[in-house]
Every structure is written in structure tokens, then in C-alpha cells.
Design a protein around this motif. Structure first.
Motif, short mmCIF file in Angstrom:
data_model
loop_
_atom_site.label_atom_id
_atom_site.label_comp_id
_atom_site.label_asym_id
_atom_site.label_seq_id
_atom_site.Cartn_x
_atom_site.Cartn_y
_atom_site.Cartn_z
N SER A 90 0.83 -1.21 0.00
CA SER A 90 0.00 0.00 0.00
C SER A 90 0.86 1.25 0.00
CB SER A 90 -0.94 0.01 1.21
OG SER A 90 -1.86 -1.05 1.11
N GLU A 91 1.94 1.23 0.78
CA GLU A 91 2.85 2.38 0.81
C GLU A 91 3.56 2.55 -0.53
OE1 GLU A 91 5.50 2.54 4.18
OE2 GLU A 91 3.89 1.90 5.52
N ALA A 92 3.96 1.45 -1.14
CA ALA A 92 4.61 1.52 -2.45
C ALA A 92 3.64 2.06 -3.50
CB ALA A 92 5.11 0.14 -2.86
N LYS A 93 2.40 1.64 -3.42
CA LYS A 93 1.38 2.12 -4.35
C LYS A 93 1.19 3.62 -4.20
CE LYS A 93 -3.54 1.49 -5.41
NZ LYS A 93 -4.14 2.66 -4.81
N LEU A 94 1.09 4.09 -2.98
CA LEU A 94 0.92 5.52 -2.72
C LEU A 94 2.13 6.31 -3.22
CD1 LEU A 94 -0.82 7.75 -1.48
CD2 LEU A 94 0.29 7.28 0.71
N PHE A 95 3.32 5.82 -2.93
CA PHE A 95 4.54 6.47 -3.41
C PHE A 95 4.54 6.55 -4.94
CE2 PHE A 95 8.85 6.01 -5.15
CZ PHE A 95 9.44 7.16 -4.66
N ALA A 96 4.19 5.45 -5.57
CA ALA A 96 4.18 5.39 -7.03
C ALA A 96 3.17 6.38 -7.62
CB ALA A 96 3.86 3.97 -7.49
N GLU A 97 2.03 6.49 -6.97
CA GLU A 97 1.02 7.45 -7.45
C GLU A 97 1.50 8.88 -7.31
OE1 GLU A 97 -2.97 4.78 -6.54
OE2 GLU A 97 -2.28 6.19 -5.03
N THR A 138 4.59 9.90 -7.36
CA THR A 138 5.78 10.17 -8.17
C THR A 138 5.58 9.77 -9.64
OG1 THR A 138 6.72 8.02 -7.61
CG2 THR A 138 7.36 9.89 -6.22
N TYR A 139 4.38 9.36 -9.97
CA TYR A 139 4.04 8.96 -11.34
C TYR A 139 4.91 7.80 -11.83
CZ TYR A 139 1.66 13.40 -10.95
OH TYR A 139 0.87 14.43 -10.50
N TYR A 140 5.23 6.89 -10.94
CA TYR A 140 6.01 5.71 -11.27
C TYR A 140 5.01 4.57 -11.50
CZ TYR A 140 9.92 2.35 -10.87
OH TYR A 140 10.86 1.38 -11.09
N THR A 141 4.46 4.54 -12.69
CA THR A 141 3.36 3.64 -13.03
C THR A 141 3.73 2.17 -12.89
OG1 THR A 141 2.53 5.33 -14.53
CG2 THR A 141 1.63 3.13 -14.79
N GLN A 142 4.93 1.80 -13.29
CA GLN A 142 5.32 0.40 -13.21
C GLN A 142 5.38 -0.08 -11.76
OE1 GLN A 142 8.61 -0.56 -15.70
NE2 GLN A 142 8.52 -2.73 -15.28
N LEU A 143 5.87 0.76 -10.87
CA LEU A 143 5.90 0.41 -9.46
C LEU A 143 4.48 0.25 -8.93
CD1 LEU A 143 7.30 -0.07 -6.74
CD2 LEU A 143 7.35 2.41 -6.43
N LYS A 144 3.60 1.14 -9.33
CA LYS A 144 2.20 1.04 -8.90
C LYS A 144 1.61 -0.30 -9.35
CE LYS A 144 -2.37 3.09 -9.35
NZ LYS A 144 -3.20 4.15 -9.94
N ALA A 145 1.87 -0.67 -10.58
CA ALA A 145 1.34 -1.93 -11.11
C ALA A 145 1.88 -3.13 -10.33
CB ALA A 145 1.67 -2.06 -12.58
N LYS A 146 3.17 -3.10 -10.01
CA LYS A 146 3.77 -4.21 -9.26
C LYS A 146 3.19 -4.26 -7.83
CE LYS A 146 8.04 -5.32 -9.99
NZ LYS A 146 9.45 -5.47 -10.31
N ALA A 147 2.95 -3.10 -7.25
CA ALA A 147 2.34 -3.06 -5.91
C ALA A 147 0.91 -3.62 -5.97
CB ALA A 147 2.33 -1.63 -5.37
N LEU A 148 0.19 -3.30 -7.02
CA LEU A 148 -1.17 -3.83 -7.19
C LEU A 148 -1.14 -5.36 -7.30
CD1 LEU A 148 -2.56 -1.19 -9.70
CD2 LEU A 148 -3.41 -1.59 -7.37
N THR A 149 -0.17 -5.89 -8.01
CA THR A 149 -0.03 -7.34 -8.12
C THR A 149 0.24 -7.95 -6.73
OG1 THR A 149 0.70 -7.27 -10.42
CG2 THR A 149 1.30 -9.23 -9.16
N GLY A 150 1.09 -7.29 -5.96
CA GLY A 150 1.37 -7.76 -4.60
C GLY A 150 0.13 -7.72 -3.72
#
Length: 100
Positions: free
Chosen positions: A2-9, A11-23
Motif C-alpha cells: 500500500s505504501e509503495a502504491k501511494l509512493f508510485a502514485e 511520483t508517477y512511477y506507473t510500473q511500481l504502482k502496477a507491481k504493488a497492485l499485483t502484490g
């Protein structure tokens, strides 16, 4: 995740957001929250497909296949396993194909 997803959102780091969603989807699968897991999987796959992030996309399909398998939906599970295998084969990742 959840923290990685928020960070990714933020910072516009879409790939990190996607990987966090998979997790997050994996966690939901283990908690038998299948609808929530499938929503996370779908969002992740959509983002990764737009990015053409093939390795992570194949992994997302693989994880979604495991969710469908745990739900007892063998047809959807096999479709996702096949998608993962196809992508892993295309990017020449034989160890990943073997894993699937």
C-alpha cells in the motif's frame, strides 16, 4: 504494498504502482478476497500493458492465473497461464516459462 502504491502514485512511477497492485492481489488471494484480488490484477495488467512492461505483465498474468485457480475457475486460470507463457516465450525467459 500500500505504501509503495501511494509512493508510485505521488511520483508517477506507473510500473511500481502496477507491481504493488499485483502484490496486493496476492495478499487478497491468500485471504480469499477474490473480487478484490481480481480488481487489483485487472488494474495492474492494464497499466503494464500500456507500458509494454512485458516481464512484469507476464508475471501479473501468472498471478491472476493462480487467483483463478484458487477460485476453482480452471478455464480462466488456463487462459492466464497461456498469456503468461506466451509473453515469457516472446521475451526469451525459459526459466519463467518453466515456472508457469
Amino acid at each position: 504494498y500500500s505504501e509503495a502504491k501511494l509512493f508510485a502514485e505521488n511520483t508517477y512511477y506507473t510500473q511500481l504502482k502496477a507491481k504493488a497492485l499485483t502484490g496486493l492481489a496476492e495478499i487478497c488471494r491468500e485471504q480469499r478476497e477474490f473480487d478484490k484480488a481480481l480488481n487489483y490484477h485487472s488494474e495492474s495488467i492494464e497499466l503494464l500493458d500500456k507500458l509494454c512492461a512485458q516481464c512484469d505483465l507476464a508475471e501479473a498474468y501468472y498471478q491472476q492465473a493462480l487467483t483463478y485457480k484458487k477460485m476453482g475457475n480452471n478455464q480462466k486460470s488456463q487462459e492466464n497461464f497461456d498469456a503468461a507463457i506466451q509473453i515469457f516465450t516472446t521475451i526469451e525467459a525459459p526459466k519463467q516459462v518453466e515456472k508457469v
